[in-house]
Structures are given as structure tokens and as C-alpha cells.
Design a protein around this motif. Structure first.
Motif, PDB file in Angstrom:
ATOM      1  N   THR A 219       0.789  -1.243  -0.407  1.00  0.00           N
ATOM      2  CA  THR A 219      -0.348  -0.084   0.304  1.00  0.00           C
ATOM      3  C   THR A 219       0.728   1.333  -0.038  1.00  0.00           C
ATOM      4  N   ASP A 220       2.224   1.153   0.750  1.00  0.00           N
ATOM      5  CA  ASP A 220       2.966   2.095   0.299  1.00  0.00           C
ATOM      6  C   ASP A 220       3.599   2.042  -1.182  1.00  0.00           C
ATOM      7  N   ALA A 221       3.139   3.549  -2.157  1.00  0.00           N
ATOM      8  CA  ALA A 221       3.789   3.668  -3.624  1.00  0.00           C
ATOM      9  C   ALA A 221       5.500   3.496  -3.337  1.00  0.00           C
ATOM     10  N   ALA A 222       5.419   3.971  -2.370  1.00  0.00           N
ATOM     11  CA  ALA A 222       7.538   4.122  -2.773  1.00  0.00           C
ATOM     12  C   ALA A 222       8.322   2.673  -2.323  1.00  0.00           C
ATOM     13  N   VAL A 223       7.781   2.009  -1.528  1.00  0.00           N
ATOM     14  CA  VAL A 223       7.807   0.740  -1.324  1.00  0.00           C
ATOM     15  C   VAL A 223       7.442  -0.147  -2.963  1.00  0.00           C
ATOM     16  N   ALA A 224       6.675   0.244  -3.341  1.00  0.00           N
ATOM     17  CA  ALA A 224       6.719  -1.015  -4.356  1.00  0.00           C
ATOM     18  C   ALA A 224       7.533  -0.005  -5.766  1.00  0.00           C
ATOM     19  N   ALA A 225       7.805   1.174  -5.520  1.00  0.00           N
ATOM     20  CA  ALA A 225       8.772   1.379  -6.664  1.00  0.00           C
ATOM     21  C   ALA A 225      10.423   0.872  -5.962  1.00  0.00           C
ATOM     22  N   ALA A 226      10.933   1.196  -4.669  1.00  0.00           N
ATOM     23  CA  ALA A 226      11.707  -0.087  -4.767  1.00  0.00           C
ATOM     24  C   ALA A 226      12.091  -1.053  -5.031  1.00  0.00           C
ATOM     25  N   MET A 227      10.489  -1.668  -4.793  1.00  0.00           N
ATOM     26  CA  MET A 227      10.860  -3.117  -4.732  1.00  0.00           C
ATOM     27  C   MET A 227      10.690  -3.245  -6.189  1.00  0.00           C
ATOM     28  N   VAL A 228      10.538  -2.634  -7.416  1.00  0.00           N
ATOM     29  CA  VAL A 228      11.555  -2.422  -9.092  1.00  0.00           C
ATOM     30  C   VAL A 228      12.543  -1.960  -9.351  1.00  0.00           C
ATOM     31  N   GLN A 229      13.080  -1.083  -8.279  1.00  0.00           N
ATOM     32  CA  GLN A 229      14.214  -0.728  -8.325  1.00  0.00           C
ATOM     33  C   GLN A 229      15.162  -1.575  -8.174  1.00  0.00           C
ATOM     34  N   ALA A 230      15.067  -2.519  -7.120  1.00  0.00           N
ATOM     35  CA  ALA A 230      15.854  -3.911  -6.079  1.00  0.00           C
ATOM     36  C   ALA A 230      15.789  -4.640  -7.253  1.00  0.00           C
ATOM     37  N   GLY A 231      14.907  -5.271  -8.212  1.00  0.00           N
ATOM     38  CA  GLY A 231      14.937  -5.605  -9.312  1.00  0.00           C
ATOM     39  C   GLY A 231      13.882  -7.378  -8.426  1.00  0.00           C
ATOM     40  N   GLU A 232      13.308  -6.656  -7.329  1.00  0.00           N
ATOM     41  CA  GLU A 232      11.932  -7.696  -6.651  1.00  0.00           C
ATOM     42  C   GLU A 232      10.377  -7.646  -7.629  1.00  0.00           C
ATOM     43  N   ALA A 233      10.430  -6.812  -8.117  1.00  0.00           N
ATOM     44  CA  ALA A 233       9.825  -6.950  -9.318  1.00  0.00           C
ATOM     45  C   ALA A 233       9.851  -5.741  -9.976  1.00  0.00           C
ATOM     46  N   ASP A 234       9.194  -6.324 -11.738  1.00  0.00           N
ATOM     47  CA  ASP A 234       8.791  -6.526 -12.707  1.00  0.00           C
ATOM     48  C   ASP A 234       7.948  -5.084 -13.340  1.00  0.00           C
ATOM     49  N   ILE A 235       6.981  -4.628 -12.503  1.00  0.00           N
ATOM     50  CA  ILE A 235       6.384  -3.668 -12.386  1.00  0.00           C
ATOM     51  C   ILE A 235       5.810  -3.268 -12.161  1.00  0.00           C
ATOM     52  N   ALA A 236       6.104  -1.752 -11.239  1.00  0.00           N
ATOM     53  CA  ALA A 236       4.917  -1.246 -10.892  1.00  0.00           C
ATOM     54  C   ALA A 236       3.674  -0.116 -11.325  1.00  0.00           C
ATOM     55  N   PRO A 237       2.801  -0.281 -12.065  1.00  0.00           N
ATOM     56  CA  PRO A 237       1.901   0.376 -12.160  1.00  0.00           C
ATOM     57  C   PRO A 237       1.409   1.766 -11.892  1.00  0.00           C
ATOM     58  N   ASN A 238       1.374   1.966 -10.981  1.00  0.00           N
ATOM     59  CA  ASN A 238       1.047   3.171 -10.464  1.00  0.00           C
ATOM     60  C   ASN A 238       1.803   3.530  -8.970  1.00  0.00           C
ATOM     61  N   ILE A 239       2.271   4.025  -9.271  1.00  0.00           N
ATOM     62  CA  ILE A 239       3.835   5.138  -8.250  1.00  0.00           C
ATOM     63  C   ILE A 239       2.936   6.678  -8.008  1.00  0.00           C
ATOM     64  N   ALA A 240       3.663   7.380  -6.831  1.00  0.00           N
ATOM     65  CA  ALA A 240       3.942   8.455  -6.609  1.00  0.00           C
ATOM     66  C   ALA A 240       4.625   9.176  -7.646  1.00  0.00           C
ATOM     67  N   VAL A 241       4.496  11.177  -7.893  1.00  0.00           N
ATOM     68  CA  VAL A 241       4.846  12.045  -8.675  1.00  0.00           C
ATOM     69  C   VAL A 241       5.846  12.139  -7.957  1.00  0.00           C
ATOM     70  N   GLN A 242       6.138  11.951  -6.419  1.00  0.00           N
ATOM     71  CA  GLN A 242       7.618  12.117  -5.985  1.00  0.00           C
ATOM     72  C   GLN A 242       7.928  10.756  -6.065  1.00  0.00           C
ATOM     73  N   ASP A 243       7.579   9.585  -6.482  1.00  0.00           N
ATOM     74  CA  ASP A 243       8.835   8.542  -6.244  1.00  0.00           C
ATOM     75  C   ASP A 243       9.373   7.905  -8.034  1.00  0.00           C
ATOM     76  N   ALA A 244       8.721   9.015  -9.294  1.00  0.00           N
ATOM     77  CA  ALA A 244       8.907   8.671 -10.677  1.00  0.00           C
ATOM     78  C   ALA A 244      10.255   9.746 -10.742  1.00  0.00           C
ATOM     79  N   THR A 245      11.121   8.783 -10.453  1.00  0.00           N
ATOM     80  CA  THR A 245      12.419   9.824  -9.581  1.00  0.00           C
ATOM     81  C   THR A 245      13.605   9.198 -10.959  1.00  0.00           C
ATOM     82  N   ASN A 246      13.639   8.012 -11.846  1.00  0.00           N
ATOM     83  CA  ASN A 246      14.450   7.124 -12.297  1.00  0.00           C
ATOM     84  C   ASN A 246      14.482   7.814 -14.257  1.00  0.00           C
ATOM     85  N   PRO A 247      14.259   8.220 -14.942  1.00  0.00           N
ATOM     86  CA  PRO A 247      13.897   8.237 -16.043  1.00  0.00           C
ATOM     87  C   PRO A 247      14.490   7.178 -16.883  1.00  0.00           C
ATOM     88  N   ASP A 248      15.385   6.078 -16.501  1.00  0.00           N
ATOM     89  CA  ASP A 248      15.363   5.079 -17.066  1.00  0.00           C
ATOM     90  C   ASP A 248      13.854   3.539 -17.473  1.00  0.00           C
TER      91      ASP A 248
END
Length: 502
Positions: A219-248
Motif C-alpha cells: 500500500t505504500d507507493a514508495a515501497v512498490a517503486a523500490a521493489m522494482v528498483q531492487a529487482g524484486e518486482a518487474d512493474i509497479a503500474p501506479n506510483i507517486a510523482v515523488q517516487d518517479a525519479t529514474n528516467p530509465d
């Protein structure tokens, strides 16, 4: 607090996800920020359900492609209008449900009846098919005629939102084991934790590249984004604007959603137009842009995006004028309107990123001009009680946090459910609006466009049914091994068959 949540999620997610990934490197792991409480196909109009079920497990007769503005075949291969009221659909041959049963016209008739069953409370039926009645006739095993009352000149488009279910599904209770014709079938659902689908080897169409998916809920969008960053998930379809920090890995997209507060205009003090106007004037929308909402959002004026036919371009966003809001409340109070009544703000956790912060900010603005506003944030199941009729009684005057998607291009997917007296999400009753909705639904061409424009002017300017906020921008994080870019449809569906690998 977010750091502790993140650390906890990383430990738990490793246990929840790694087994699925270890089985097949062409399966994907999806992290969602809303916890599924149902997986019923007739609830797929709700974005949290649609992202999992729609076109993955259960398919529709037709499919609208927003990028092409085109209606395409899915379970129906072609369609034609027989007369003003009736359309004929030719069905794809050789299609089977996941249980091996054959897809035929009886399943379509069953799905329509099921969605129209008021006692069942299907979101798709209530949201898109309110005020319409249907009769069906099977011409043969692969041909069905559907008659609508009133006549619908866009019935094939309307049917692009109704997932087809087998006649063997329960008629009067939600299923917990959806059976469809789609490219994926359900393997398991650990309620509140995870859901697993695998590729359907007997799918009628081309086999997708993705062999399966494991969905987990954080339920924490920051956690969802971090899981993709860490390779624990492939996609987080709905993250917060403040977590969208990686242009790649992070993508923004116009998602056809409109955010608002629905005003319960049937109860005092909201049954006074001055009070509803004061609500809108009290909110500083500009202060929210680029902070708790993305910089790319646009201030909204009505419940459909500008790309929709009949969008009224003459309507202007509400200005921020707290002094005028206070004056209107004082004027109403002098006339005996109980403006001091406690009003309940009903929010939905993670309806969009920063949803709680948005409601807290609006509450502060309302308190500042003199409203007596309290705030409750609920998960989707509890929130739905206040959002969909019948509303809980007795009830206090309330403002419900809403987000509405219309990617189909026509207000018929919005107007009845939101603004008609009998609409399942409507908290207003204006006979002139009801009449306009009825006439616009049956009209076509320029007449249809003009009637919708008139309806939106009456709802949003003359009556003031809502507190429009923004036309939204969505953000997704996509892992580096996937070949996928989100589109306008991503907020309401996530078709696994559209995902590839680099």
C-alpha cells in the motif's frame, strides 16, 4: 516511517515473489498499491480489479484501442446494426473457457443479466449500463442479436467494458475463482497477500510471451517503486510523482482519469447551491500542482477528459477565492441553512498516489473558510459502501473522494452513473439533467454532442454537483528487463499479453 515500511517490504516480498520468478524467467512480478478484496469479473470497472482481470482472465466482445481511437474485435469478430434498437454480433469460433466449456451466445446473455442484477451490485453493470434494459436472441451457435432499450447507437463500444463469464458462474454471488476465455487463468489467490496467473495453453489467440504473473500488494507507493528498483518486482503500474525519479524506468502518461469530490447534494447544508459553490471556491488547486499532484495535471471542469465528445469547452476551472467562500457561507447561514453541520470527508486509501495527503490538504482549506469537516480514510471495500448505492443510513452530509476513468471517448460511460437520479454513484436528482442524459444516450452525431455539452453545463455550472480537481497524469515504474510502456489505459487495465522482454 517509509524507511521501516521499505525494509519490511523488502524482506517479505523476497519470500512472496522469488518462487514464481525461479520457476520461469519469462514470468513477471507485478506490485500493486491497492489490495484486492474481490476478483469478480463484473467488478472490473474498478481499477484495482480491472488491472488483474480485464483481458487477462476474462475478455470482452469488443476492445477499444485508445491509441488508435478504434474499436476492434475480441470475442466478437464483426457486428452490424439490424435496426434502431438491435445489433447483431458474430462470435469467434472455437473459443473455450478455462474449464473447457464452449463459449456461445448463452454466456453473453448470462453475463448481461448478471451485470444488470441490482442485488449483486456489479460495478460494470451499475457504472455503464444504468437506465438500459437488454434482450438477447441466439440466432445460431455463433450469432447473437442484442436489443437495448433505449436504443444505443454505440452499443458495440459499450460492450467493450463487459467481461464475459461462463453460464456456469454463480448468478447471485461473486465468484472467487474467475473463469474466462483469456490468455491467462487463475492459479491461486492468497487474499491480502498475492495472486498468481499462468498462461492458458488452450487460448484461442496467439500465445503471449509472458508465461505468467505474480501480483503482490504493497500500500505504500514508495515501497512498490523500490521493489522494482531492487529487482524484486518487474512493474509497479501506479506510483507517486515523488517516487518517479529514474528516467530509465519511470514513465508518465495521461491516464484519462479525473479526480474530484462527490457532493452529497441531497442533504443539508449541501442541498443549498451557495454551499456547494463555497466548497469549490475554498480549494487552492494551484497549490497542489507539482506538489501532491504531478506537475502535468490540468484543472478539471467536468467528469470527462477534454478528448471526449460533448466535452463543454466553455466551462472554466473554479478560482481560489476563500473570501467569497466565507461570504457565501455567511449568506446561507443567515437564511437558515445549517452550515455548521459536521460534514464527513470520505477518502479511499491509494485511490491515486498521495490520496491521503490530498484529503488532508483539502480538509485544512475547508476548515479555513468555516466548514466543519472531519476526515476518514478507508480501504476500497469500506469506501465502496459510501460510493455506491444504497448508501449507508443514517448518513451525515459527505464528500467522497473519487477518481473516474473515461478512455472510451463518449460521455455515456460517465453521465448516467454519475449524474442521473438513478445512477449508482449519483448523489443528485435534477429532472432536467435526467432528461438530457436520456436524450443524449439515444442521439447520434451533432445532436449527441450538443446534448452532452448542455448536460455538462447544467451539472457543473448551474447545479454544481461535484468539486472537480484535476485531469490526472499517471506514473509507472517498469523494470529494465521488460519491453513495455504504459498508455492511457494503464490505470484501468494491465494486459500481460502486451508486455515483452528486452
Amino acid at each position: 516511517m517509509k524507511l521501516s515500511n521499505l525494509a519490511w517490504a523488502m524482506m517479505v516480498s523476497a519470500v512472496a515473489i522469488v518462487p514464481a520468478a525461479a520457476q520461469d524467467n519469462q514470468s513477471v512480478n507485478v506490485v500493486l498499491t491497492e489490495v484486492l478484496d474481490v476478483i469478480e469479473p463484473c467488478m472490473a470497472a474498478r481499477s484495482d480489479v480491472g488491472r488483474v482481470v480485464l483481458q487477462n482472465i476474462n475478455e470482452t466482445l469488443t476492445e477499444y484501442a485508445p491509441a488508435e481511437s478504434a474499436l476492434k474485435p475480441r470475442l466478437a469478430t464483426e457486428w452490424s446494426q439490424i435496426d434502431e434498437d438491435t445489433w447483431e454480433f458474430k462470435l469467434r469460433e472455437g473459443v473455450k473457457f478455462h474449464d473447457g466449456s464452449a463459449f456461445d451466445p448463452a454466456d453473453i446473455a448470462f453475463s448481461i443479466d448478471r451485470n444488470k442484477n441490482a442485488a449483486l451490485g456489479c460495478e460494470t453493470g451499475g457504472k455503464y449500463f444504468g437506465g438500459m434494459e437488454f434482450t438477447t436472441e441466439a440466432i445460431d451457435d455463433t450469432t447473437i442479436q442484442i436489443t437495448s432499450t433505449p436504443a444505443s447507437p454505440i452499443l458495440p463500444l459499450l460492450l467493450s467494458v463487459m467481461p464475459i463469464q461462463p453460464e456456469s458462474d454463480p448468478a447471485d454471488t461473486f465468484t472467487t475463482n474467475p473463469i474466462g476465455t483469456g490468455p491467462y487463468k487463475l492459479v491461486s489467490w492468497d487474499v491480502g497477500q498475492s495472486l498468481v496467473v499462468e498462461r492458458n495453453p488452450d487460448y484461442w489467440g496467439e500465445q503471449p510471451v509472458v508465461t505468467g504473473a505474480t501480483y503482490v500488494f504493497r500500500t505504500d507507493a514508495a515501497v512498490a517503486a523500490a521493489m522494482v528498483q531492487a529487482g524484486e518486482a518487474d512493474i509497479a503500474p501506479n506510483i507517486a510523482v515523488q517516487d518517479a525519479t529514474n528516467p530509465d524506468t519511470d514513465f508518465s502518461y495521461p491516464n484519462s482519469e479525473m479526480s474530484a469530490l462527490r457532493i452529497d447534494s441531497m442533504l443539508p447544508p449541501f442541498n443549498d447551491r451557495r454551499v456547494r459553490e463555497a466548497l469549490n471556491l475554498a480549494i487552492d488547486r494551484d497549490a497542489m500542482i507539482g506538489t501532491i499532484f504531478a506537475a502535468g495535471v490540468e484543472k478539471a471542469t467536468q467528469q470527462v477528459p477534454p478528448s471526449t465528445i460533448g466535452f463543454n469547452h466553455d466551462l472554466q476551472p473554479w478560482p481560489y477565492d476563500p473570501d467569497r467562500a466565507r461570504a457565501l457561507l455567511a449568506e446561507a447561514k443567515a437564511d437558515g441553512v445549517p452550515v455548521d453541520t459536521e460534514i464527513e470527508m470520505i477518502g479511499r486509501i491509494n485511490i491515486y498516489p498521495n490520496a491521503t495527503e490530498v484529503m488532508e490538504g483539502i480538509q485544512s482549506m475547508l476548515l479555513d473558510v468555516g466548514f466543519n469537516a472531519t476526515l476518514q480514510m478507508y480501504d476500497v471495500g469500506e469506501w465502496n459502501r459510501y460510493f455506491v448505492k444504497p448508501f449507508p443510513e443514517p448518513r451525515a452530509p459527505n464528500l467522497v473522494q473519487v477518481q473516474h476513468d473515461n478512455a472510451k471517448g463518449d460521455p455515456v460511460f460517465t453521465a448516467f452513473v454519475k449524474h442521473h437520479t438513478d445512477g449508482s454513484h449519483s448523489a443528485m436528482s435534477v429532472p432536467e439533467v435526467d432528461d438530457l442524459i436520456t436524450r443524449a444516450t439515444a442521439a447520434s452525431g451533432d445532436e449527441r454532442k450538443a446534448l452532452w455539452e448542455e448536460m455538462f453545463a447544467k451539472v457543473n455550472d448551474e447545479y454544481i454537483a461535484d468539486v472537480p480537481l484535476f485531469y490526472m497524469v499517471g506514473f509507472s515504474r517498469v523494470g529494465p528487463r521488460l519491453d513495455f510502456k504504459p498508455t492511457i489505459a494503464t490505470n484501468s487495465e494491465l494486459q500481460l499479453a502486451q508486455i515483452g522482454f528486452k
